[in-house]
Design a protein around this motif. Sequence first.
Motif, PDB file in Angstrom:
ATOM      1  N   PRO A  24       8.025   4.612  16.945  1.00 20.37           N
ATOM      2  CA  PRO A  24       7.228   4.274  15.752  1.00 20.37           C
ATOM      3  C   PRO A  24       5.944   5.085  15.618  1.00 20.37           C
ATOM      4  O   PRO A  24       5.518   5.386  14.515  1.00 20.37           O
ATOM      5  CB  PRO A  24       6.913   2.792  15.936  1.00 20.37           C
ATOM      6  N   GLN A  25       5.319   5.457  16.731  1.00 23.59           N
ATOM      7  CA  GLN A  25       4.083   6.227  16.634  1.00 23.59           C
ATOM      8  C   GLN A  25       4.338   7.688  16.269  1.00 23.59           C
ATOM      9  O   GLN A  25       3.416   8.396  15.878  1.00 23.59           O
ATOM     10  CB  GLN A  25       3.266   6.139  17.928  1.00 23.59           C
ATOM     11  N   ASP A  26       5.587   8.154  16.384  1.00 25.16           N
ATOM     12  CA  ASP A  26       5.916   9.532  16.035  1.00 25.16           C
ATOM     13  C   ASP A  26       6.431   9.691  14.611  1.00 25.16           C
ATOM     14  O   ASP A  26       6.728  10.803  14.181  1.00 25.16           O
ATOM     15  CB  ASP A  26       6.976  10.079  17.001  1.00 25.16           C
ATOM     16  N   LEU A  27       6.537   8.598  13.859  1.00 24.61           N
ATOM     17  CA  LEU A  27       7.013   8.677  12.478  1.00 24.61           C
ATOM     18  C   LEU A  27       5.974   9.370  11.606  1.00 24.61           C
ATOM     19  O   LEU A  27       4.773   9.280  11.861  1.00 24.61           O
ATOM     20  CB  LEU A  27       7.285   7.277  11.927  1.00 24.61           C
ATOM     21  N   PRO A  28       6.398  10.062  10.553  1.00 25.47           N
ATOM     22  CA  PRO A  28       5.417  10.701   9.668  1.00 25.47           C
ATOM     23  C   PRO A  28       4.600   9.659   8.900  1.00 25.47           C
ATOM     24  O   PRO A  28       5.008   8.516   8.739  1.00 25.47           O
ATOM     25  CB  PRO A  28       6.281  11.532   8.711  1.00 25.47           C
ATOM     26  N   ILE A  29       3.448  10.089   8.431  1.00 26.17           N
ATOM     27  CA  ILE A  29       2.529   9.203   7.724  1.00 26.17           C
ATOM     28  C   ILE A  29       3.139   8.805   6.382  1.00 26.17           C
ATOM     29  O   ILE A  29       3.732   9.624   5.686  1.00 26.17           O
ATOM     30  CB  ILE A  29       1.178   9.909   7.505  1.00 26.17           C
ATOM     31  N   ASP A  30       2.958   7.544   6.012  1.00 23.94           N
ATOM     32  CA  ASP A  30       3.429   7.048   4.723  1.00 23.94           C
ATOM     33  C   ASP A  30       2.352   7.326   3.684  1.00 23.94           C
ATOM     34  O   ASP A  30       1.446   6.526   3.479  1.00 23.94           O
ATOM     35  CB  ASP A  30       3.734   5.552   4.825  1.00 23.94           C
ATOM     36  N   TYR A  31       2.448   8.499   3.056  1.00 25.94           N
ATOM     37  CA  TYR A  31       1.430   8.896   2.090  1.00 25.94           C
ATOM     38  C   TYR A  31       1.445   8.011   0.854  1.00 25.94           C
ATOM     39  O   TYR A  31       0.400   7.741   0.275  1.00 25.94           O
ATOM     40  CB  TYR A  31       1.611  10.363   1.687  1.00 25.94           C
ATOM     41  N   ALA A  32       2.619   7.565   0.434  1.00 26.46           N
ATOM     42  CA  ALA A  32       2.693   6.704  -0.756  1.00 26.46           C
ATOM     43  C   ALA A  32       1.952   5.384  -0.520  1.00 26.46           C
ATOM     44  O   ALA A  32       1.259   4.891  -1.407  1.00 26.46           O
ATOM     45  CB  ALA A  32       4.148   6.446  -1.127  1.00 26.46           C
ATOM     46  N   GLY A  33       2.086   4.816   0.675  1.00 28.08           N
ATOM     47  CA  GLY A  33       1.370   3.580   0.994  1.00 28.08           C
ATOM     48  C   GLY A  33      -0.135   3.787   1.026  1.00 28.08           C
ATOM     49  O   GLY A  33      -0.905   2.948   0.558  1.00 28.08           O
ATOM     50  N   PHE A  34      -0.563   4.911   1.587  1.00 25.81           N
ATOM     51  CA  PHE A  34      -1.987   5.214   1.661  1.00 25.81           C
ATOM     52  C   PHE A  34      -2.568   5.418   0.258  1.00 25.81           C
ATOM     53  O   PHE A  34      -3.638   4.893  -0.069  1.00 25.81           O
ATOM     54  CB  PHE A  34      -2.219   6.453   2.526  1.00 25.81           C
ATOM     55  N   ILE A  35      -1.858   6.161  -0.577  1.00 30.54           N
ATOM     56  CA  ILE A  35      -2.319   6.398  -1.939  1.00 30.54           C
ATOM     57  C   ILE A  35      -2.326   5.086  -2.729  1.00 30.54           C
ATOM     58  O   ILE A  35      -3.213   4.853  -3.554  1.00 30.54           O
ATOM     59  CB  ILE A  35      -1.435   7.463  -2.620  1.00 30.54           C
ATOM     60  N   ALA A  36      -1.364   4.212  -2.464  1.00 35.29           N
ATOM     61  CA  ALA A  36      -1.321   2.919  -3.142  1.00 35.29           C
ATOM     62  C   ALA A  36      -2.558   2.088  -2.800  1.00 35.29           C
ATOM     63  O   ALA A  36      -3.130   1.425  -3.672  1.00 35.29           O
ATOM     64  CB  ALA A  36      -0.045   2.168  -2.770  1.00 35.29           C
ATOM     65  N   VAL A  37      -2.973   2.126  -1.546  1.00 34.32           N
ATOM     66  CA  VAL A  37      -4.181   1.384  -1.149  1.00 34.32           C
ATOM     67  C   VAL A  37      -5.413   1.962  -1.846  1.00 34.32           C
ATOM     68  O   VAL A  37      -6.253   1.217  -2.368  1.00 34.32           O
ATOM     69  CB  VAL A  37      -4.354   1.405   0.385  1.00 34.32           C
ATOM     70  N   ILE A  38      -5.513   3.286  -1.884  1.00 33.35           N
ATOM     71  CA  ILE A  38      -6.671   3.924  -2.529  1.00 33.35           C
ATOM     72  C   ILE A  38      -6.726   3.567  -4.014  1.00 33.35           C
ATOM     73  O   ILE A  38      -7.775   3.179  -4.543  1.00 33.35           O
ATOM     74  CB  ILE A  38      -6.615   5.456  -2.337  1.00 33.35           C
ATOM     75  N   PHE A  39      -5.585   3.697  -4.705  1.00 29.52           N
ATOM     76  CA  PHE A  39      -5.563   3.354  -6.131  1.00 29.52           C
ATOM     77  C   PHE A  39      -5.804   1.863  -6.351  1.00 29.52           C
ATOM     78  O   PHE A  39      -6.450   1.471  -7.331  1.00 29.52           O
ATOM     79  CB  PHE A  39      -4.236   3.759  -6.771  1.00 29.52           C
ATOM     80  N   GLY A  40      -5.283   1.025  -5.474  1.00 26.83           N
ATOM     81  CA  GLY A  40      -5.495  -0.413  -5.612  1.00 26.83           C
ATOM     82  C   GLY A  40      -6.954  -0.797  -5.471  1.00 26.83           C
ATOM     83  O   GLY A  40      -7.477  -1.612  -6.242  1.00 26.83           O
ATOM     84  N   VAL A  41      -7.626  -0.224  -4.501  1.00 23.48           N
ATOM     85  CA  VAL A  41      -9.054  -0.506  -4.311  1.00 23.48           C
ATOM     86  C   VAL A  41      -9.854   0.017  -5.496  1.00 23.48           C
ATOM     87  O   VAL A  41     -10.767  -0.658  -5.991  1.00 23.48           O
ATOM     88  CB  VAL A  41      -9.545   0.104  -2.978  1.00 23.48           C
ATOM     89  N   ALA A  42      -9.502   1.205  -5.981  1.00 22.64           N
ATOM     90  CA  ALA A  42     -10.205   1.759  -7.148  1.00 22.64           C
ATOM     91  C   ALA A  42      -9.968   0.886  -8.379  1.00 22.64           C
ATOM     92  O   ALA A  42     -10.876   0.697  -9.193  1.00 22.64           O
ATOM     93  CB  ALA A  42      -9.748   3.186  -7.413  1.00 22.64           C
ATOM     94  N   GLY A  43      -8.758   0.348  -8.516  1.00 28.51           N
ATOM     95  CA  GLY A  43      -8.469  -0.519  -9.657  1.00 28.51           C
ATOM     96  C   GLY A  43      -9.273  -1.802  -9.625  1.00 28.51           C
ATOM     97  O   GLY A  43      -9.709  -2.293 -10.667  1.00 28.51           O
ATOM     98  N   VAL A  44      -9.481  -2.354  -8.434  1.00 29.23           N
ATOM     99  CA  VAL A  44     -10.255  -3.594  -8.314  1.00 29.23           C
ATOM    100  C   VAL A  44     -11.748  -3.312  -8.444  1.00 29.23           C
ATOM    101  O   VAL A  44     -12.464  -3.998  -9.170  1.00 29.23           O
ATOM    102  CB  VAL A  44      -9.954  -4.302  -6.975  1.00 29.23           C
TER     103      VAL A  44
END
Length: 101
Positions: A24-44
Motif C-alpha cells: 500500500p505504501q508503494d501505490l501511486p498518489i491519488d491525484y484526483a482525491g487530492f484535487i477533490a479535497v483542494i476544490f472542496g475546501v475552496a468551495g466551502v
Amino acid sequence: MSSHTNDPRQPSAARPYVAPQIAPQDLPIDYAGFIAVIFGVAGVMFRYKLSSWLALIFCAQSVANMRNVENDLKQVMMAMMFSLMGLITNYFGPPRPGKQS
C-alpha cells in the motif's frame, strides 16, 4: 481468410494475467482525491459553486479508481463532505456579502 494451420499462436501456452502484488505504501498518489479535497475546501471557504461541483466530480473519479480502500476511503469521504457542505451552503445558505441579488 487465413487457414488455421498457419496460425503461430499456441492456445495451450496461454495463461491469464495475474497482477503483481504491490504494498500500500508503494501505490501511486491519488491525484484526483487530492484535487477533490483542494476544490472542496475552496468551495466551502470561498463559496465558489464551480469549485464544489468540481470537487464532487473529482470525488467520483477517485472512487472509480480506488486501489487501497482503507486509506483512499478516508480521503474521498472527507472531500465528499467538503463538496457537499459547499454545495449546501452555496445553494441554501445566506447570500454572499457584497453580492446584489
